[in-house]
Design a protein around this motif. Sequence first.
Motif, PDB file in Angstrom:
ATOM      1  N   ARG A  57     -98.528  35.505  -4.126  1.00 47.83           N
ATOM      2  CA  ARG A  57     -97.560  34.557  -4.695  1.00 47.83           C
ATOM      3  C   ARG A  57     -96.932  33.640  -3.650  1.00 47.83           C
ATOM      4  O   ARG A  57     -96.434  32.570  -3.978  1.00 47.83           O
ATOM      5  CB  ARG A  57     -96.440  35.339  -5.390  1.00 47.83           C
ATOM      6  N   CYS A  58     -96.893  34.074  -2.404  1.00 42.63           N
ATOM      7  CA  CYS A  58     -96.193  33.293  -1.377  1.00 42.63           C
ATOM      8  C   CYS A  58     -97.094  33.068  -0.171  1.00 42.63           C
ATOM      9  O   CYS A  58     -97.916  33.925   0.160  1.00 42.63           O
ATOM     10  CB  CYS A  58     -94.926  34.015  -0.917  1.00 42.63           C
ATOM     11  N   ILE A  64     -93.970  38.680  -8.560  1.00 40.14           N
ATOM     12  CA  ILE A  64     -92.572  38.720  -8.117  1.00 40.14           C
ATOM     13  C   ILE A  64     -91.732  39.254  -9.265  1.00 40.14           C
ATOM     14  O   ILE A  64     -91.646  38.628 -10.329  1.00 40.14           O
ATOM     15  CB  ILE A  64     -92.095  37.315  -7.691  1.00 40.14           C
ATOM     16  N   PRO A  93     -84.942  35.925  -8.457  1.00 42.92           N
ATOM     17  CA  PRO A  93     -85.876  35.141  -7.621  1.00 42.92           C
ATOM     18  C   PRO A  93     -85.951  33.698  -8.128  1.00 42.92           C
ATOM     19  O   PRO A  93     -86.102  33.476  -9.327  1.00 42.92           O
ATOM     20  CB  PRO A  93     -87.208  35.873  -7.835  1.00 42.92           C
ATOM     21  N   ARG A 134     -96.701  27.977  -0.605  1.00 41.85           N
ATOM     22  CA  ARG A 134     -96.895  28.576  -1.939  1.00 41.85           C
ATOM     23  C   ARG A 134     -95.725  29.499  -2.230  1.00 41.85           C
ATOM     24  O   ARG A 134     -95.359  30.356  -1.435  1.00 41.85           O
ATOM     25  CB  ARG A 134     -98.197  29.377  -1.922  1.00 41.85           C
ATOM     26  N   LEU A 135     -95.087  29.266  -3.378  1.00 42.72           N
ATOM     27  CA  LEU A 135     -94.033  30.164  -3.853  1.00 42.72           C
ATOM     28  C   LEU A 135     -94.094  30.145  -5.366  1.00 42.72           C
ATOM     29  O   LEU A 135     -93.473  29.330  -6.039  1.00 42.72           O
ATOM     30  CB  LEU A 135     -92.655  29.721  -3.338  1.00 42.72           C
ATOM     31  N   ASP A 136     -94.898  31.039  -5.898  1.00 41.42           N
ATOM     32  CA  ASP A 136     -95.188  31.069  -7.337  1.00 41.42           C
ATOM     33  C   ASP A 136     -94.400  32.214  -7.965  1.00 41.42           C
ATOM     34  O   ASP A 136     -94.786  33.378  -7.853  1.00 41.42           O
ATOM     35  CB  ASP A 136     -96.702  31.262  -7.534  1.00 41.42           C
TER      36      ASP A 136
END
Lengths: 309, 74
Positions: A233-234, A254, A291, B68-70
Motif C-alpha cells: 500500500r505504501c 491498511i 489513517p 504510493r499511499l493507498d
Amino acid sequence: MIEDARGRHDRERRRILTALVLVVAIAAAVAFALSDSGAATRYGVPAPGRVTGSLRSLGSADYQYWVTPTLNPGEVSLDISAQDAHSTGSCVGGCANYVGMGVPISEIKGDGGEGPRGPIVRAPLPHGADPNYVLLFPANVAAVRIGDLGTVGAEATPGLPVGDKVVAFRAPQNTTNGELASAPAQTLTTLDSRGHAIATLAPMTVPTTRAWVLRQRALYQREQRLITTHGGRCGVTSQLAGLADEAPLSVTSITALAPTAPGLFLSCMEDKYAYQGSKFNVAILLNAHHPGAPPPGLWSSTPVPGPPA
Amino acid sequence: MELDARARPPGIVEIVQPQLFADQDSSAPLYARRVGDAWLVVQARPGFAPNPSPDVRIRVLDSLHIARLDLGHK
C-alpha cells in the motif's frame, strides 16, 4: 374529637419513625463507604516519583530511556531502549504496547520477565539480579501498589507518548543468590488520584498449552500475510544518487486501529536503504485510529534549524 | 560533503536519543517530516558502520517522496 386526636398522633409517630429509619440508613451507607471492607477501599497515593514500604525510589537521573514509535509495517507499538548502572537493553521492532485502559502496563526495563498480560514484577529478587523496574502506565494512573511491598507514585516525564507516566522503583533484594524465576511475582494494582483501585493485574505466566502455541502461530502467520516485499500500500522514491533500496516492506492493507485500542501511529512501510556505506530504515507513519487523517505530533521532537518554511 | 545548517530543509524534526550506549550510538537521532497526512521517518540502522552524520540523514530524508499511499477505502 378523640378519634381525630388519635389519628393526628399516629401520623406524627409514623413521620418520626420514617425520619429515624432514613437517618439510620444514610448513616449506615456513609459508614460502609468509608470502611475498608467496602468496595471503595482507598489506598495512600505517594507523590509522583515517591515510594512507600520496602521499595526504594529510582530518580530520573538513575536511568535513561528512548521511546519511539516502531517502524515495523502493520504495527502500532513502541521501540524502547534503556540503560542504567546495572544493564542496557534495546528492543526494536515493536516490543511494547502503547498503554491505555485496555493495555494498562508496559515495560521500559525490568528483570521479571513477560506474561500474557504484560511485564511481571518479581520481588524480593535474588542477590545479583537487576533490581530496577521502570514501567509505563496511562495518564489516569496516579500510583501503583506492588503487591504488599509498597506503592509508587506515577510520574509524567519527557520522552513518552503524551500523557503516559513512568513508575520507577528499586525492588528489595535478598542477601542470598537464587533463581530469578523463583522470586515471587507480585500483583500490581493501579490507583487513581484518590487512591481507588482502577485495575488489579495478577501475575500470569505464559501458558505452554498446545492451544496457546497454535494460536500464537496463527497470529504470526496472519501478520506475515499482511506485509509484502512487492508493492504494497505504501512506497517511497528518491532521486538521490547513490541511495539504494535494499529491502522494501509494506503492508497489503491498511486497517484502522479499533477506537478503544491504545495507539498513535500505524507504520504502513519500512524500507531498508543504503547510502555512502551507511544503512537506514525509512518508514511512513499514519494516524493509527484514522489513517488518512492528520497524524498526531511526534513526542519529544524538536524542529531542526533551517530556513523559514 | 556536509550541509550548512542554514541550508537544511525546513519542516524536519528530530527526536534526539539520550546518551544511551556510549559505545554504539549509531541509532540516534531519528529524523522525520510531515508529508500530507503522514510522517516520513528516517532512522540510521543501529550496529551498521559508518555512523551517518545528522546532515547525511537529513539529506536522505529530504530526498524521499511518497510515491504510493493507498488507503484502500476511498
